[in-house]
Structure formats: C-alpha cells, structure tokens
Design an enzyme around this catalytic site. Structure first.
Site, PDB file in Angstrom:
ATOM      1  N   ALA A  30      57.586  11.849  32.193  1.00 52.76           N
ATOM      2  CA  ALA A  30      57.151  11.441  33.527  1.00 52.76           C
ATOM      3  C   ALA A  30      57.940  12.103  34.660  1.00 52.76           C
ATOM      4  O   ALA A  30      57.653  11.854  35.832  1.00 52.76           O
ATOM      5  CB  ALA A  30      57.258   9.918  33.666  1.00 52.76           C
ATOM      6  N   LYS A  31      58.898  12.951  34.332  1.00 48.90           N
ATOM      7  CA  LYS A  31      59.689  13.623  35.356  1.00 48.90           C
ATOM      8  C   LYS A  31      58.852  14.727  36.030  1.00 48.90           C
ATOM      9  O   LYS A  31      57.806  15.131  35.524  1.00 48.90           O
ATOM     10  CB  LYS A  31      60.953  14.222  34.732  1.00 48.90           C
ATOM     11  CG  LYS A  31      61.956  13.171  34.241  1.00 48.90           C
ATOM     12  CD  LYS A  31      62.520  12.364  35.385  1.00 48.90           C
ATOM     13  CE  LYS A  31      63.719  11.514  34.977  1.00 48.90           C
ATOM     14  NZ  LYS A  31      63.408  10.345  34.154  1.00 48.90           N
TER      15      LYS A  31
END
Length: 374
Positions: A190-191
């Site tokens: 999710a970065k």
C-alpha cells in the site's frame, strides 16, 4: 471504492507485471536474480544517491542501519511521537532508548524546535548519549530536513530518513530518500511504490556504510556467502518482488506520482473551508501515501468515519495511539505532554487516496463529508 486500489493498478499494468514475473519463474533465479541489481540501480538513479541496498522490508532496512552504526544500550535516538510503531521499535530492538518528540500540527512531521529542546534536555540529564535523529516523511511529505540537518550537525548526530511513506516526495527538487546520512523506504503493497509482498531499501552516498550494509544483510558475509566476517541477518529482497517493482517504478515515475497529486488538488478544492486539508509548505512536494484531514474533535471524526462507512467509503485513522502511549514503551515513563500528537490522534482521518481515483469518486467522498459537516 478502494482505499488504495491495487486492483486497478494491476489491471492497467497486467501485461508488464505478468511478463516480469514469468521471466523470473522461467529463469528459476528466485534469490539474487539480475532484477534485484537492476532495480537497485534504477532506484539509486531516481533518488539521486550512489547506493541503493535492497532488503526484506522497511523495518529491516532501519534495523540494518542501526546495526551498521552500532547503536546500542545507553544511546538516545530521537523519533517523532506521531508515526508507526516500527520507527521506535527498531531503536529498542538494538537496546537503545527512543526519545519521542512532538510533531508539527500542520505538516505532521517532527517539530524541529521541540527536537532541539529534547536533545538539550537529554544531554543535560546525562543518562543517555544522543546518537541519531530519525525523521519520518509522513503521509508522503518529507520532514523539514534543512532544519533537521542543521540541528544534527550542531550536536554531532546522525540522521536516518524514514521514508517508508515518503518515496517520490521532494524538497525543492531534492528527492526523498536522499536526505541525511542514510535513508530507508518500504515497498509494502500500500506504499507509494509497493510490491506484492514485503520489501524495503536503504539509500546512502557513504561508501563504507554501503559496503557494511551489503555484508550485514546476508549473514555478515565477506568475500562470499560462506565467508562470514561479522554477525549479520538474512534480509534480502527476492527476485519476483524486484521484477514487480521494476514495472511499477516506471509507472510511478511516468504517471502515478503526478496523478495522485491531481487527486490531492481535487480533494482540496472541494474540501477547503469544510475541513482542515493537508498542508504542503512552499518548495515541498508530497507523494501522498495518505490524504489526511483534521476534524474538530474525536466525536466529529468518529461520526464522519461512520457516515462514510454507511456509504461504502473506506477511511483509516493514522494513528489511533501515539508512540509514548504504546504498551511496549511504558517503561519509559513519559510525563511530558505531547500536545499536538495527542490532538492529532483524536482528530485525523485519512480518505481514499491513489492515482486511480476518479473525479466522480472524489466528488462522492466530498459530498458525504459536506452533508455531514455543513
């Protein structure tokens, strides 16, 4: 609606990602394949540093730097109070003591005035030896590194940039992961730049540090993996993740970073004067790992989150609990009032944010917020 839409991203780059993964499978070089070295070179070039050393995850990246710098019991490491647990965890893991510092209310990053006060207080107390500052690039925005580096030089401290959320951000064109003596990032899915599992990297211009890190991450190897000259760890980025990241890095550079900032503009135009929107100082550029608004109080924040959920809109609270209140750090016995951090934990809310969010989706989110607050 997705909070971070990895499915849409895969749909757009499916062919390139599938081809890259299949090539690794065909070559059967799953550990230390050519893709890892190629990715490290591309990342170093993008950031603008001499070395990128990939590893298993972002937490391991910071731990490896602490090992290389011989941070140990009796050392003080200055960490923002408003951040994810791992930034303080890696300090305690080495036996050192994290000294938490309140953050700036506008930027969410470490307050440089309070940072210097914490350093002076630690020196006067004489119980710990100040060694490192770990500023966090929170929600995609780089910390105030020009001031932080001045303070570090004044007190002879090392600076480790925690850019787990900051990859792609910059200050006057100087990119995140290029500040301080070393920097780390995370490739958690999710970065801003994420793989399909765990992954991380360390960035530095220091020749000796790079050499040491390359040894430490593979069991303290010397000339080869069966020549072990120091105690290290096993912390490698596997080849399939590197192959995925090579495809995603191109997308990130060519369109995703720009597109996520367009979403930021859409949100901000619609929410201005409705809620407190993210503040980006002059000369700063965020990669918007999160789009985080502030509400008036906890009741209003929690009520809005519930209302968004009723409409099928996901939201997240980063962070519910400050570092100094985490049970694992209770032994530190803080009596300091972390005024800003305590307020933020009760008032922040992160909205869906990614490069594939449509204008219609943004409009839907903002309409719910307006209906609830106005």
């Amino acid at each position: 609606m997705e909070f971070r839409d990895l499915k849409a991203q895969y749909g757009k780059y499916r062919q390139g990602i599938d081809t890259a993964i299949q090539e690794v499978i065909n070559n059967a070089n799953f550990i230390g394949g050519k893709e890892v070295k190629e990715l490290e070179g591309q990342l170093a070039d993008y950031v603008g540093v001499k070395y990128c050393i990939s590893c298993a995850n972002g937490t391991e990246a910071m731990t490896l730097v602490m090992m290389a710098w011989d941070i140990k019991e009796g050392d003080a490491v200055f960490v923002p109070d408003f951040t994810f647990f791992s930034t303080g965890e890696i300090v305690s893991f080495r036996g050192a003591t994290p000294v938490f510092v309140d953050v700036d209310r506008e930027t969410f990053t470490i307050d440089t005035i309070k940072l210097e006060k914490a350093i002076i207080r630690t020196i006067k107390e004489g119980k710990l030896t100040p060694k490192v500052i770990i500023p966090v690039d929170l929600f995609g925005l780089p910390a105030n590194f020009y001031e932080i580096v001045k303070i570090a030089k004044k007190y002879n401290l090392l600076v480790l940039e925690d850019a787990a959320q900051g990859f792609g951000g910059n200050i006057n064109g100087k990119r995140a992961c290029s500040f301080g003596d070393a920097a780390t990032t995370s490739f958690f899915p999710a970065k801003p730049l994420g793989c399909y599992g765990d992954g991380g990297a360390i960035f530095t211009d220091d020749d000796n540090l790079a050499t040491l890190l390359k040894s430490l991450k593979i069991h303290g190897k010397g000339e080869d993996k069966y020549d072990n000259v120091r105690i290290g760890v096993n912390s490698r980025l596997d080849t399939i993740q590197a192959a995925v990241l090579k495809v995603k890095l191109k997308a990130f550079i060519h369109n995703e970073l720009e597109d996520v900032n367009k979403v930021y503009q859409l949100y901000t135009e619609r929410l201005l004067r409705i809620v407190e929107t993210p503040f980006i100082p002059d000369g700063f550029y965020s990669s918007f790992a999160q789009y985080t608004i502030k509400l008036k109080n906890k009741e209003q924040r929690d009520g809005l989150q519930a209302k968004l959920k009723e409409h099928g809109i996901p939201s997240m609270i980063y962070y519910v609990k400050p570092m100094h209140k985490q049970g694992a750090f209770s032994y530190l016995n803080y009596d300091e009032d972390f005024e800003v951090t305590n307020e933020l934990c009760d008032t922040v809310l992160s909205l869906p944010m990614h490069p594939y969010l449509s204008e219609e989706d943004v409009e839907s989110v903002c309409e719910v917020i307006k209906d609830y607050l106005v």
